[in-house]
Design a protein around this motif. Structure first.
Motif, PDB file in Angstrom:
ATOM      1  N   LEU A  26      31.179 -10.721  26.644  1.00  0.00           N
ATOM      2  CA  LEU A  26      29.760 -11.013  26.777  1.00  0.00           C
ATOM      3  C   LEU A  26      28.924  -9.852  26.253  1.00  0.00           C
ATOM      4  CD1 LEU A  26      29.989 -12.401  30.422  1.00  0.00           C
ATOM      5  CD2 LEU A  26      30.005 -13.714  28.273  1.00  0.00           C
ATOM      6  N   ASP A  65      27.714 -15.520  25.041  1.00  0.00           N
ATOM      7  CA  ASP A  65      26.703 -14.652  24.448  1.00  0.00           C
ATOM      8  C   ASP A  65      26.342 -14.998  23.005  1.00  0.00           C
ATOM      9  OD1 ASP A  65      29.190 -13.782  23.535  1.00  0.00           O
ATOM     10  OD2 ASP A  65      28.534 -11.705  23.352  1.00  0.00           O
ATOM     11  N   GLU A  78      23.992 -14.903  29.012  1.00  0.00           N
ATOM     12  CA  GLU A  78      24.664 -14.119  27.977  1.00  0.00           C
ATOM     13  C   GLU A  78      25.363 -12.888  28.543  1.00  0.00           C
ATOM     14  OE1 GLU A  78      21.949 -14.641  24.042  1.00  0.00           O
ATOM     15  OE2 GLU A  78      21.222 -13.192  25.501  1.00  0.00           O
TER      16      GLU A  78
END
Length: 133
Positions: free
Chosen positions: A61, A11, A36
């Protein structure tokens, strides 16, 4: 040696960009995509089952967890590998990742060389998963 097709689940745009550049420069890989969020990763993986060879997953994430991504791809073909690349590669987390089907776990802070070596390995069962336990 043919290039491994890598999908990255990370991410942080800075880390993801640096990781893509590093892997493509130092290992025989081609990054075929990235996500992400857990939901994005799972959706891509389900829609592209034959289009990747190696999955590189961060644990934390934007939405969901890399553990959920691991669980979602647990039934993948044996030639498709999944590794975790995280700042939180504790002994307990490493064990949990292996239980969920990770082939290896690498610490972002000091195991990038091992990840690069794994990406370049022709061994389908490189020792990353047990060497770092």
């Amino acid at each position: 040696m043919p290039s491994r097709r890598v999908f990255i689940v990370e991410d942080s745009p800075v880390i993801r960009s640096n990781l893509i550049d590093t892997l493509e420069e130092l290992a025989p890989v081609t990054v075929v995509g990235w996500a992400e969020r857990k939901s994005e990763a799972v959706q891509w993986l389900r829609g592209h089952e034959q289009e990747w060879d190696l999955l590189v997953i961060d644990i934390f994430l934007k939405e969901g967890s890399g553990l959920g991504v691991l669980e979602a791809c647990k039934e993948r073909a044996p030639e498709r590998k999944a590794v975790v690349f995280s700042n939180y590669a504790t002994v307990d987390l490493r064990q949990k990742c292996i239980e969920l089907g990770a082939d290896a776990v690498f610490d972002k802070s000091n195991e990038i060389d091992q990840l690069i070596a794994y990406c370049g390995s022709t061994e389908s069962t490189a020792n990353g998963s047990t060497a770092h336990s």
